[in-house]
Design a protein around this motif. Structure first.
Motif, PDB file in Angstrom:
ATOM      1  N   SER A  27     -13.669   7.170  11.232  1.00 34.90           N
ATOM      2  CA  SER A  27     -13.247   8.224  10.307  1.00 34.90           C
ATOM      3  C   SER A  27     -12.080   9.011  10.882  1.00 34.90           C
ATOM      4  N   ASP A  28     -11.270   9.549   9.967  1.00 42.38           N
ATOM      5  CA  ASP A  28     -10.161  10.396  10.387  1.00 42.38           C
ATOM      6  C   ASP A  28     -10.640  11.819  10.641  1.00 42.38           C
ATOM      7  N   LYS A  29      -9.721  12.712  10.936  1.00 45.07           N
ATOM      8  CA  LYS A  29     -10.064  14.095  11.266  1.00 45.07           C
ATOM      9  C   LYS A  29     -10.742  14.827  10.119  1.00 45.07           C
ATOM     10  N   GLU A  30     -10.462  14.411   8.886  1.00 43.90           N
ATOM     11  CA  GLU A  30     -11.060  15.047   7.714  1.00 43.90           C
ATOM     12  C   GLU A  30     -12.436  14.470   7.372  1.00 43.90           C
ATOM     13  N   GLY A  31     -12.862  13.449   8.101  1.00 43.86           N
ATOM     14  CA  GLY A  31     -14.165  12.839   7.871  1.00 43.86           C
ATOM     15  C   GLY A  31     -14.151  11.680   6.900  1.00 43.86           C
ATOM     16  N   ILE A  34     -11.879   5.369   7.344  1.00 44.50           N
ATOM     17  CA  ILE A  34     -10.643   4.616   7.219  1.00 44.50           C
ATOM     18  C   ILE A  34     -10.814   3.152   7.617  1.00 44.50           C
ATOM     19  N   CYS A  35     -11.968   2.842   8.237  1.00 39.13           N
ATOM     20  CA  CYS A  35     -12.225   1.467   8.641  1.00 39.13           C
ATOM     21  C   CYS A  35     -13.725   1.271   8.849  1.00 39.13           C
ATOM     22  N   SER A  36     -14.212   0.115   8.453  1.00 39.19           N
ATOM     23  CA  SER A  36     -15.586  -0.273   8.780  1.00 39.19           C
ATOM     24  C   SER A  36     -15.547  -1.687   9.347  1.00 39.19           C
ATOM     25  N   ILE A  37     -16.362  -1.891  10.369  1.00 42.62           N
ATOM     26  CA  ILE A  37     -16.403  -3.175  11.068  1.00 42.62           C
ATOM     27  C   ILE A  37     -17.848  -3.645  11.108  1.00 42.62           C
ATOM     28  N   ALA A  38     -18.096  -4.878  10.699  1.00 45.83           N
ATOM     29  CA  ALA A  38     -19.441  -5.450  10.766  1.00 45.83           C
ATOM     30  C   ALA A  38     -19.844  -5.621  12.222  1.00 45.83           C
ATOM     31  N   ARG A  39     -21.057  -5.169  12.549  1.00 49.80           N
ATOM     32  CA  ARG A  39     -21.549  -5.280  13.926  1.00 49.80           C
ATOM     33  C   ARG A  39     -22.102  -6.658  14.230  1.00 49.80           C
ATOM     34  N   ASN A  40     -22.516  -7.398  13.212  1.00 44.48           N
ATOM     35  CA  ASN A  40     -23.197  -8.667  13.435  1.00 44.48           C
ATOM     36  C   ASN A  40     -22.421  -9.891  12.946  1.00 44.48           C
ATOM     37  N   GLN A  41     -21.117  -9.708  12.648  1.00 40.95           N
ATOM     38  CA  GLN A  41     -20.285 -10.841  12.225  1.00 40.95           C
ATOM     39  C   GLN A  41     -18.869 -10.650  12.747  1.00 40.95           C
ATOM     40  N   ARG A  42     -18.256 -11.751  13.116  1.00 41.29           N
ATOM     41  CA  ARG A  42     -16.849 -11.694  13.552  1.00 41.29           C
ATOM     42  C   ARG A  42     -15.932 -11.637  12.342  1.00 41.29           C
ATOM     43  N   PHE A  43     -14.793 -11.024  12.522  1.00 38.10           N
ATOM     44  CA  PHE A  43     -13.705 -10.983  11.534  1.00 38.10           C
ATOM     45  C   PHE A  43     -14.093 -10.318  10.216  1.00 38.10           C
ATOM     46  N   GLN A  44     -15.149  -9.504  10.219  1.00 38.89           N
ATOM     47  CA  GLN A  44     -15.582  -8.806   9.008  1.00 38.89           C
ATOM     48  C   GLN A  44     -15.252  -7.331   9.153  1.00 38.89           C
ATOM     49  N   LEU A  45     -14.203  -6.893   8.478  1.00 41.78           N
ATOM     50  CA  LEU A  45     -13.816  -5.500   8.517  1.00 41.78           C
ATOM     51  C   LEU A  45     -13.159  -5.111   7.206  1.00 41.78           C
ATOM     52  N   ASP A  46     -13.216  -3.832   6.928  1.00 39.97           N
ATOM     53  CA  ASP A  46     -12.606  -3.266   5.740  1.00 39.97           C
ATOM     54  C   ASP A  46     -11.706  -2.130   6.208  1.00 39.97           C
ATOM     55  N   ILE A  47     -10.422  -2.220   5.881  1.00 39.03           N
ATOM     56  CA  ILE A  47      -9.438  -1.283   6.401  1.00 39.03           C
ATOM     57  C   ILE A  47      -8.722  -0.578   5.255  1.00 39.03           C
ATOM     58  N   ASP A  48      -8.525   0.723   5.421  1.00 39.51           N
ATOM     59  CA  ASP A  48      -7.632   1.469   4.546  1.00 39.51           C
ATOM     60  C   ASP A  48      -6.227   1.228   5.089  1.00 39.51           C
ATOM     61  N   TYR A  49      -5.500   0.316   4.465  1.00 41.13           N
ATOM     62  CA  TYR A  49      -4.210  -0.107   5.007  1.00 41.13           C
ATOM     63  C   TYR A  49      -3.165   1.008   5.054  1.00 41.13           C
ATOM     64  N   TYR A  50      -3.384   2.071   4.309  1.00 37.70           N
ATOM     65  CA  TYR A  50      -2.451   3.200   4.345  1.00 37.70           C
ATOM     66  C   TYR A  50      -2.735   4.121   5.527  1.00 37.70           C
ATOM     67  N   ALA A  51      -3.974   4.114   6.026  1.00 36.20           N
ATOM     68  CA  ALA A  51      -4.376   5.027   7.099  1.00 36.20           C
ATOM     69  C   ALA A  51      -4.424   4.360   8.474  1.00 36.20           C
TER      70      ALA A  51
END
Length: 77
Positions: A27-31, A34-51
């Motif tokens: 999370s950014d400073k405002e809470g 901006i990104c989530s990463i799967a703990r139990n799988q490789r290459f699984q992430l969701d990114i806010d490409y602007y942040a």
């Protein structure tokens, strides 16, 4: 990359991490997540490409490409 290393490097960027189900949320400073990463799988992430840019992008890509069994350190993270 170990999970504890990910958390430390994210903190150095003045961002926050937390666990939610099977994901690590960054999370950014405002809470806002901006990104989530799967703990139990490789290459699984969701990114806010602007942040997510520069060093953070490099960090999350490195972590997400690390095999899951190599992410855990002696503390179980």
């Amino acid at each position: 990359m170990k999970t504890t290393e990910l958390i430390e490097r994210v903190k150095q960027l003045d961002l926050e991490t937390e666990y939610f189900n099977h994901e690590i949320l960054i999370s950014d400073k405002e809470g806002s997540t901006i990104c989530s990463i799967a703990r139990n799988q490789r290459f699984q992430l969701d990114i806010d490409y602007y942040a997510v840019k520069g060093e953070l992008l490099s960090i999350v890509l490195q972590y997400s490409s690390t095999p899951v069994d190599e992410r855990v350190d002696k503390d179980g993270y």
